[in-house]
Design an enzyme around this catalytic site. Sequence first.
Site, PDB file in Angstrom:
ATOM      1  N   HIS A 260      39.214  37.411  36.505  1.00 52.74           N
ATOM      2  CA  HIS A 260      39.897  38.711  36.632  1.00 52.74           C
ATOM      3  C   HIS A 260      39.287  39.693  35.688  1.00 52.74           C
ATOM      4  O   HIS A 260      39.119  40.866  36.147  1.00 52.74           O
ATOM      5  CB  HIS A 260      41.392  38.507  36.124  1.00 52.74           C
ATOM      6  CG  HIS A 260      42.294  39.660  35.961  1.00 52.74           C
ATOM      7  ND1 HIS A 260      42.288  40.568  36.816  1.00 52.74           N
ATOM      8  CD2 HIS A 260      42.860  40.115  34.812  1.00 52.74           C
ATOM      9  CE1 HIS A 260      42.905  41.633  36.174  1.00 52.74           C
ATOM     10  NE2 HIS A 260      43.330  41.350  34.994  1.00 52.74           N
TER      11      HIS A 260
ATOM     12  N   HIS B  11      40.407  43.047  28.146  1.00 52.29           N
ATOM     13  CA  HIS B  11      41.545  43.558  27.842  1.00 52.29           C
ATOM     14  C   HIS B  11      42.988  42.654  27.835  1.00 52.29           C
ATOM     15  O   HIS B  11      43.866  42.967  27.267  1.00 52.29           O
ATOM     16  CB  HIS B  11      41.920  44.459  29.080  1.00 52.29           C
ATOM     17  CG  HIS B  11      42.020  43.890  30.558  1.00 52.29           C
ATOM     18  ND1 HIS B  11      41.245  43.397  31.251  1.00 52.29           N
ATOM     19  CD2 HIS B  11      43.434  43.411  30.945  1.00 52.29           C
ATOM     20  CE1 HIS B  11      41.928  42.799  32.294  1.00 52.29           C
ATOM     21  NE2 HIS B  11      43.283  43.003  32.218  1.00 52.29           N
TER      22      HIS B  11
ATOM     23  N   GLU C 250      46.532  39.391  24.405  1.00 50.86           N
ATOM     24  CA  GLU C 250      47.690  39.074  24.762  1.00 50.86           C
ATOM     25  C   GLU C 250      47.841  37.511  25.283  1.00 50.86           C
ATOM     26  O   GLU C 250      48.787  36.875  24.774  1.00 50.86           O
ATOM     27  CB  GLU C 250      48.296  39.907  26.084  1.00 50.86           C
ATOM     28  CG  GLU C 250      49.690  40.066  26.115  1.00 50.86           C
ATOM     29  CD  GLU C 250      50.153  41.329  26.935  1.00 50.86           C
ATOM     30  OE1 GLU C 250      51.142  41.729  27.039  1.00 50.86           O
ATOM     31  OE2 GLU C 250      49.228  41.602  27.915  1.00 50.86           O
ATOM     32  N   ASP C 251      46.744  37.076  25.645  1.00 48.90           N
ATOM     33  CA  ASP C 251      46.907  35.691  26.067  1.00 48.90           C
ATOM     34  C   ASP C 251      46.250  34.747  25.174  1.00 48.90           C
ATOM     35  O   ASP C 251      46.284  33.377  25.865  1.00 48.90           O
ATOM     36  CB  ASP C 251      46.105  35.772  27.538  1.00 48.90           C
ATOM     37  CG  ASP C 251      46.767  36.483  28.646  1.00 48.90           C
ATOM     38  OD1 ASP C 251      47.981  37.023  28.350  1.00 48.90           O
ATOM     39  OD2 ASP C 251      45.929  36.636  29.562  1.00 48.90           O
TER      40      ASP C 251
ATOM     41  N   ASP D 253      42.477  47.503  36.018  1.00 53.21           N
ATOM     42  CA  ASP D 253      43.248  46.346  35.877  1.00 53.21           C
ATOM     43  C   ASP D 253      44.340  46.112  37.103  1.00 53.21           C
ATOM     44  O   ASP D 253      44.424  45.382  37.796  1.00 53.21           O
ATOM     45  CB  ASP D 253      43.870  46.108  34.448  1.00 53.21           C
ATOM     46  CG  ASP D 253      45.048  45.101  34.204  1.00 53.21           C
ATOM     47  OD1 ASP D 253      44.607  43.869  34.796  1.00 53.21           O
ATOM     48  OD2 ASP D 253      45.894  45.244  33.731  1.00 53.21           O
TER      49      ASP D 253
ATOM     50  N   ASP E  13      47.197  61.931  65.888  1.00 52.62           N
ATOM     51  CA  ASP E  13      46.128  62.322  66.690  1.00 52.62           C
ATOM     52  C   ASP E  13      45.624  63.564  66.351  1.00 52.62           C
ATOM     53  O   ASP E  13      45.566  64.794  66.639  1.00 52.62           O
ATOM     54  CB  ASP E  13      47.289  62.904  68.174  1.00 52.62           C
ATOM     55  CG  ASP E  13      46.063  63.262  69.153  1.00 52.62           C
ATOM     56  OD1 ASP E  13      44.872  62.726  69.284  1.00 52.62           O
ATOM     57  OD2 ASP E  13      46.637  63.626  69.967  1.00 52.62           O
TER      58      ASP E  13
HETATM   59 MN    MN Z   1      44.673  42.132  33.258  1.00 47.48          MN
END
Ligand code: MN
Length: 488
Positions: A52, A76, A80-81, A143, A263
Site C-alpha cells: 500500500h 504515512h 498510526e499502525d 492514499d 451522443d
Molecule cells: Mn494509507
Amino acid sequence: MEVAYSNAMLGLNANLHYLSKENVDAVVRAFKFANKAPRGQFRVTGEPYIIHPVAVAKILASLKQDAVAIMAGLLHDVVEDTEVTQQDIHQTFGQEVAHIVEGVTKFSQVQYSSPLKRESENYRKMFISMSKDIRVIIVKLADRLHNMRTIQVMPENKRKRLAHETLDIYAPIAKRLGMQMVSIELEELGFAALYPLRYMILLSHMYNVSAGQAEVLLHLEKQIRLRAHEVGLEVLDVSTREKQLYGIYRKMSKRKSFNDLLDVYALRVCVKDIESCYAMIGILHGMYMPKPKSFKDYVAAPKRNGYQSLHTVLYGPHGTPIEIQVRTKEMHVMATQGVASHWLYKTGQSEFNCKKHQAWFNQLADAKSTCASDAMFIDLVKHTVFESELYVLTPRGKIIELKDGATVLDFAYCIHTDIGHKAQAAIVDRETVSINTVLENGQTVEIVTCDSVTPQSQWLDFVKTSRAKASIKVFLKEQVISSQDQLG
Ligand code: MN
C-alpha cells in the site's frame, strides 16, 4: 517475502527518474524504514503491508512530486499502525517529512459522519485549513486513490462509507486544487462502488456509443490536422476525451436524457502557444458551424482553480455536437495536475515560465513573489482557496467556523450566548482545558458549563471573535446598570 519487497521497491525506483541521486537515496531509506516497521502485517487484500505505501508513493511519483512528499507517502501509516512515533520520523527524516506524516494522520482521525450535503463543504474547508503544507493534501489524496482502487476487498458497509466520503469530500478537494486527473478517477471509483449496477449499465451504453463514434472521430482528426497544416499551424496532439460516467450520471439526475449526454463527440487539441489556440479556434469554426454562445475563453479568464483552455461546440456530421477543447501543453499539465504541478516545475526539468503562463499563480497574488518560496506558495493557496482559518467540531460532529486564534470561549459564545456566559472549561479531544485555550483545526470541543460562572472583564483580553466580545460587553454593562440601580 524479501523478494516481494524488493520487487515492490524496484517498481517504485523506475518511477523516480526525475529525482536526483541524492533524493532517490532518501526515498530508498524511507522505503526500508517503512518496510521494517510493520513487518508481518498483511492488508485486507492479503498482500504484504508494504504494497500500500509503495503504491501511494508510485502515485505521487506519477504526479512528479518531490522526494519529501514521496517519503511521507511511504511513511504515512507508520505512526498510526506501528510503535514508531512522530519523533522517530522527525529524527530520521527531518521536520518536513514528519510534518506531512502528522498532517495525513490527523486527516484520518477526523470522523466524517456522512453529514448533510451542505456540511460537506465545511469538511472540505476544514481539511484544507488543517494542512499547513499543501503536500499533506496531495499525499492524502494519493492514499485515498489507492484505497479506492482496491476497494473491492472491503466489507460492504465500509465500501459505501469510503465511497460517500470520496465523492463528498476528496474528489471535490482534488477538483478545487485543479488536480483533475485525480478527481476524475476518484469520482469514477466512488460512483462504481456506491452504485455498481448503475455504473455497469452506463458503462455498457457508453461502450456502444464510443464504438460507433470511432470512425467519425478519426475523420475529424485528419481534417483538423490537414487544415492546420495548410495554414502552417503546428498541432501537437489531437485526442478523444473519455467521458466520465459520474459526470453523465449527475447530469442525468438533472433530467437530461441519456442519449443527449452520450451522443456527443469530444475532442481535445493541443497546440504550441496561446496564439495558436486562438488560430485553431478560427480553423475549427471554418470547418463546421459553431453552436451559438458555446465559445468559452478560459485562457483570458481562467477558472478559479487555475484551469485554462478554449472551449467550443460545433455542429458536426448529421448535426451531432462536437465539443472541442484547445490548449497548450502547459495548460494541459495545469488542467490535469493543478497544484500538484507546482513541484514538477520547481525541479527545473522544464523551462516552464511560471510568471508568464501559470494563471493559477498569477491569480493567487503578484506573480513576482509566488515562486519565491514553498511556504509562501502554500500560504497563498490556503488563503485564496479559503479565507476562514479555523474549523472545529461539536461533539455531535457539527462544524463550527471560527477566526484563526479563536479560543474555547469564542467557541462557547458561537454555540450560544448563555453557554458562553456560563463556560467554565472545555473538553478538547478528550482533554480538559481552560476557557482561554487557543483552538486548533479539526479539534472536537465540548463546553463544560457551571451556573455559578459569570462573564469577567478579563475575558475580553483573550477572546478573538466580535460575537464573544459583544456578548461579554453587553453583560458587563447590564451588570453595572443593575448594581447602580441597587445602590439607588
Ligand atoms: Mn494509507
